[in-house]
Enzyme design. Structure first.
Site, mmCIF file in Angstrom:
data_model
loop_
_atom_site.group_PDB
_atom_site.id
_atom_site.type_symbol
_atom_site.label_atom_id
_atom_site.label_comp_id
_atom_site.label_asym_id
_atom_site.label_seq_id
_atom_site.Cartn_x
_atom_site.Cartn_y
_atom_site.Cartn_z
ATOM 1 N N GLY A 12 0.838 -1.207 0.000
ATOM 2 C CA GLY A 12 0.000 0.000 0.000
ATOM 3 C C GLY A 12 0.868 1.249 0.000
ATOM 4 O O GLY A 12 1.917 1.265 0.631
ATOM 5 N N ARG A 73 0.628 -4.810 -5.023
ATOM 6 C CA ARG A 73 0.765 -5.845 -3.986
ATOM 7 C C ARG A 73 1.191 -7.181 -4.594
ATOM 8 O O ARG A 73 1.067 -8.221 -3.964
ATOM 9 C CB ARG A 73 -0.556 -5.992 -3.235
ATOM 10 C CG ARG A 73 -0.937 -4.783 -2.388
ATOM 11 C CD ARG A 73 -1.996 -5.122 -1.384
ATOM 12 N NE ARG A 73 -2.469 -3.963 -0.648
ATOM 13 C CZ ARG A 73 -1.887 -3.475 0.451
ATOM 14 N NH1 ARG A 73 -0.812 -4.046 0.923
ATOM 15 N NH2 ARG A 73 -2.393 -2.417 1.053
ATOM 16 N N ASP A 74 1.693 -7.161 -5.841
ATOM 17 C CA ASP A 74 2.083 -8.412 -6.501
ATOM 18 C C ASP A 74 3.245 -9.095 -5.782
ATOM 19 O O ASP A 74 4.200 -8.442 -5.364
ATOM 20 C CB ASP A 74 2.478 -8.143 -7.955
ATOM 21 C CG ASP A 74 1.258 -7.740 -8.777
ATOM 22 O OD1 ASP A 74 0.176 -8.262 -8.500
ATOM 23 O OD2 ASP A 74 1.415 -6.883 -9.670
ATOM 24 N N GLY A 111 4.598 -7.377 4.174
ATOM 25 C CA GLY A 111 4.438 -8.186 2.959
ATOM 26 C C GLY A 111 5.649 -8.035 2.059
ATOM 27 O O GLY A 111 6.179 -9.019 1.512
ATOM 28 N N THR A 112 6.125 -6.813 1.926
ATOM 29 C CA THR A 112 7.289 -6.545 1.069
ATOM 30 C C THR A 112 8.526 -7.250 1.616
ATOM 31 O O THR A 112 9.338 -7.799 0.857
ATOM 32 C CB THR A 112 7.529 -5.025 0.972
ATOM 33 O OG1 THR A 112 6.329 -4.427 0.498
ATOM 34 C CG2 THR A 112 8.680 -4.678 0.057
ATOM 35 N N ASP A 134 0.488 1.553 9.080
ATOM 36 C CA ASP A 134 0.008 0.705 10.183
ATOM 37 C C ASP A 134 0.992 0.640 11.362
ATOM 38 O O ASP A 134 0.605 0.244 12.457
ATOM 39 C CB ASP A 134 -0.233 -0.728 9.685
ATOM 40 C CG ASP A 134 -1.238 -0.784 8.549
ATOM 41 O OD1 ASP A 134 -2.046 0.154 8.432
ATOM 42 O OD2 ASP A 134 -1.212 -1.758 7.774
ATOM 43 N N ARG A 169 -24.867 12.901 19.253
ATOM 44 C CA ARG A 169 -24.764 11.561 18.667
ATOM 45 C C ARG A 169 -23.526 10.804 19.160
ATOM 46 O O ARG A 169 -22.577 11.416 19.652
ATOM 47 C CB ARG A 169 -24.595 11.685 17.143
ATOM 48 C CG ARG A 169 -25.869 11.925 16.409
ATOM 49 C CD ARG A 169 -25.556 12.178 14.940
ATOM 50 N NE ARG A 169 -26.776 12.270 14.165
ATOM 51 C CZ ARG A 169 -26.872 12.863 12.981
ATOM 52 N NH1 ARG A 169 -25.813 13.427 12.432
ATOM 53 N NH2 ARG A 169 -28.015 12.892 12.344
ATOM 54 N N GLY A 177 -5.130 0.272 9.843
ATOM 55 C CA GLY A 177 -4.227 -0.327 10.830
ATOM 56 C C GLY A 177 -4.046 -1.817 10.628
ATOM 57 O O GLY A 177 -3.278 -2.461 11.337
ATOM 58 N N ARG A 290 -23.560 7.284 14.167
ATOM 59 C CA ARG A 290 -23.099 7.350 12.777
ATOM 60 C C ARG A 290 -21.699 6.744 12.685
ATOM 61 O O ARG A 290 -20.938 6.806 13.650
ATOM 62 C CB ARG A 290 -23.021 8.809 12.294
ATOM 63 C CG ARG A 290 -24.363 9.493 12.200
ATOM 64 C CD ARG A 290 -25.156 8.976 11.004
ATOM 65 N NE ARG A 290 -26.372 9.737 10.798
ATOM 66 C CZ ARG A 290 -27.548 9.495 11.370
ATOM 67 N NH1 ARG A 290 -27.664 8.472 12.214
ATOM 68 N NH2 ARG A 290 -28.597 10.244 11.111
HETATM 69 O O1 F6P Z 1 -1.157 -1.705 5.051
HETATM 70 C C1 F6P Z 1 -1.668 -0.454 4.806
HETATM 71 C C2 F6P Z 1 -3.150 -0.508 4.642
HETATM 72 O O2 F6P Z 1 -3.539 0.811 4.389
HETATM 73 C C3 F6P Z 1 -3.920 -1.110 5.804
HETATM 74 O O3 F6P Z 1 -4.093 -0.221 6.861
HETATM 75 C C4 F6P Z 1 -5.206 -1.499 5.134
HETATM 76 O O4 F6P Z 1 -5.805 -2.585 5.807
HETATM 77 C C5 F6P Z 1 -4.773 -1.907 3.758
HETATM 78 O O5 F6P Z 1 -3.525 -1.285 3.530
HETATM 79 C C6 F6P Z 1 -5.711 -1.510 2.644
HETATM 80 O O6 F6P Z 1 -5.198 -2.002 1.461
HETATM 81 P P1 F6P Z 1 -5.737 -1.646 0.004
HETATM 82 O O7 F6P Z 1 -5.382 -0.228 -0.287
HETATM 83 O O8 F6P Z 1 -5.026 -2.609 -0.862
HETATM 84 O O9 F6P Z 1 -7.216 -1.836 0.066
#
Ligand code: F6P
Length: 373
Positions: A12, A73-74, A111-112, A134, A169, A177, A290
């Site tokens: 991301g 994200r590949d 992930g990276t 995050d 409200r 996160g 809300r």
């Molecule tokens: O890892 C960063 C993040 O923004 C997380 O907080 C969130 O869960 C995810 O990526 C959202 O990913 P995408 O933009 O692929 O929907």
């Protein structure tokens, strides 16, 4: 011999990526190195789609959000190719060799790191800079992007106060996160939320409702609930644990398939828990509620001064490692310093909010409801 440096941004996007690219690029060029970027994460490495990172390209990007390289994200070992997911790590090695790279600098989070580690085991020299809003990368005090997202989420909570107050409200504000609560906890504390819900502390909705009713009895007609996207009620946390354990224990293909589908069903219930909780709070308190989902707003726009400083420091420190030929590391933040940490020690780990973290303790001392007591 001048060194050849490749850079890619994966996962991301995060404010500060361009500042990091600039920090690495300008320092490396200053030391006589050659720098290229790969487009769209590991996808660009596979397709050899490059951007020459010269001083013109690096100029004027410090304050710009997103990443000039693009991201994806590949995963190298599961690249989407003609309807299938194929292991393309060897082809990525070919691109690496074709450019005579001495190192590939990967800007990314958990992930990276996993993906980069696969390439490292194939023989690539890798350096990772820890990036994610995050803040969940292990063995670093902080990740870049977090400070900016924290500021955005805090400002949102500030703004939601006046409208919640005017309408008497409940407003439930959901932060990103992933599976950790750093953003919700940090922004919730900084923004003075009345309830803060994070994945590390599964909540009981009746306890949350009671805290809101108590505020009401004391003349506070509104309440702000800061909830992490991964927050969940205690019963879902229980189901999740059972589903995860079942998957770990599954021996046969069939058992794994069943366990995976059970886990997906629990995850789907978890994903809807913010909206469901808001409805439950209306029923339990008799107040209107809300939901505001902050979503990708938290990842967009100009990086904060703190993130610009951090990325500039990480970027320039990373080039000192390249000069010294120190690879296979993540550049971690420790206090005011940066330290290299071996990637194999970080990979697969996640930094969750410790239950005795000073932010958790302050919230409890202040009487903020965390959903458990
Ligand atoms: O890892 C960063 C993040 O923004 C997380 O907080 C969130 O869960 C995810 O990526 C959202 O990913 P995408 O933009 O692929 O929907």
């Amino acid at each position: 011999m001048a060194k050849y440096v490749g850079i890619l941004t994966a996962g991301g996007d995060t404010p500060g990526l361009n500042a990091a690219i600039r920090g690495i690029g300008k320092t490396a060029l200053g030391m006589g190195m050659n720098v290229i970027g790969f487009r769209d994460g590991f996808h660009g490495l596979l397709g050899d789609r490059t951007v020459r990172l010269d001083s013109d390209t690096l100029s004027g990007i410090l304050t710009i959000g997103g990443t000039i390289l693009g991201t994806s994200r590949d995963k190298p070992h599961k690249m989407p190719m003609g309807g299938k997911k194929l292991d393309m790590t060897d082809a990525m090695m070919d691109t690496y060799r074709k450019h005579n790279l001495d190192v590939l600098v990967c800007l990314g989070g958990g992930g990276t790191l996993k993906n980069a580690y696969r390439l490292m085991k194939k023989g690539m020299n890798i350096i990772n800079l820890p990036k994610t809003i995050d803040n969940d990368v292990a063995m670093t005090d902080v990740t870049f992007g977090f400070d900016t997202a924290l500021g955005i989420a805090t400002e949102a909570i500030d703004r939601l106060h006046s409208t919640a107050h005017s309408h008497h409200r409940i407003i439930v504000v959901e932060t990103m996160g992933h599976n950790t609560g750093w953003l919700a906890l940090g922004a919730g504390l900084a923004g003075g939320a009345d309830v803060i819900l994070i994945p590390e502390i599964p909540y009981n909705v009746e306890i949350v409702a009671e805290a809101i009713k108590r505020r009401h009895r004391h003349g506070r007609g509104f309440s702000i609930v800061a909830a992490s996207e991964g927050a969940m009620p205690q019963h879902i946390a229980g189901d999740l644990q059972i589903a995860q354990q079942a998957l770990e224990k599954a021996k046969t293909k069939q058992a794994r398939r069943e366990a995976k589908s059970r886990l997906a069903e629990v995850e789907a219930r978890r994903a809807h828990s913010t909206i469901h909780m808001s409805e439950q709070l209306e029923n339990l308190t008799g107040l209107e509620s809300r939901v505001t989902i902050l979503g990708h707003v938290q990842r967009g726009g100009t990086p904060s001064a703190v993130d610009r400083l951090l990325t500039t420091q990480l970027g320039s420190a990373c080039v000192s490692l390249i000069r010294d030929g120190q690879y296979g590391v993540m550049m971690a933040v420790r206090g005011q310093d940066t330290v290299p940490v071996p990637i194999e020690q970080v990979v697969g780990k996640r930094k969750i909010v410790p239950l005795d973290h000073p932010w958790v303790e302050s919230a409890r001392k202040l009487g903020t409801c965390l959903g458990d007591t």
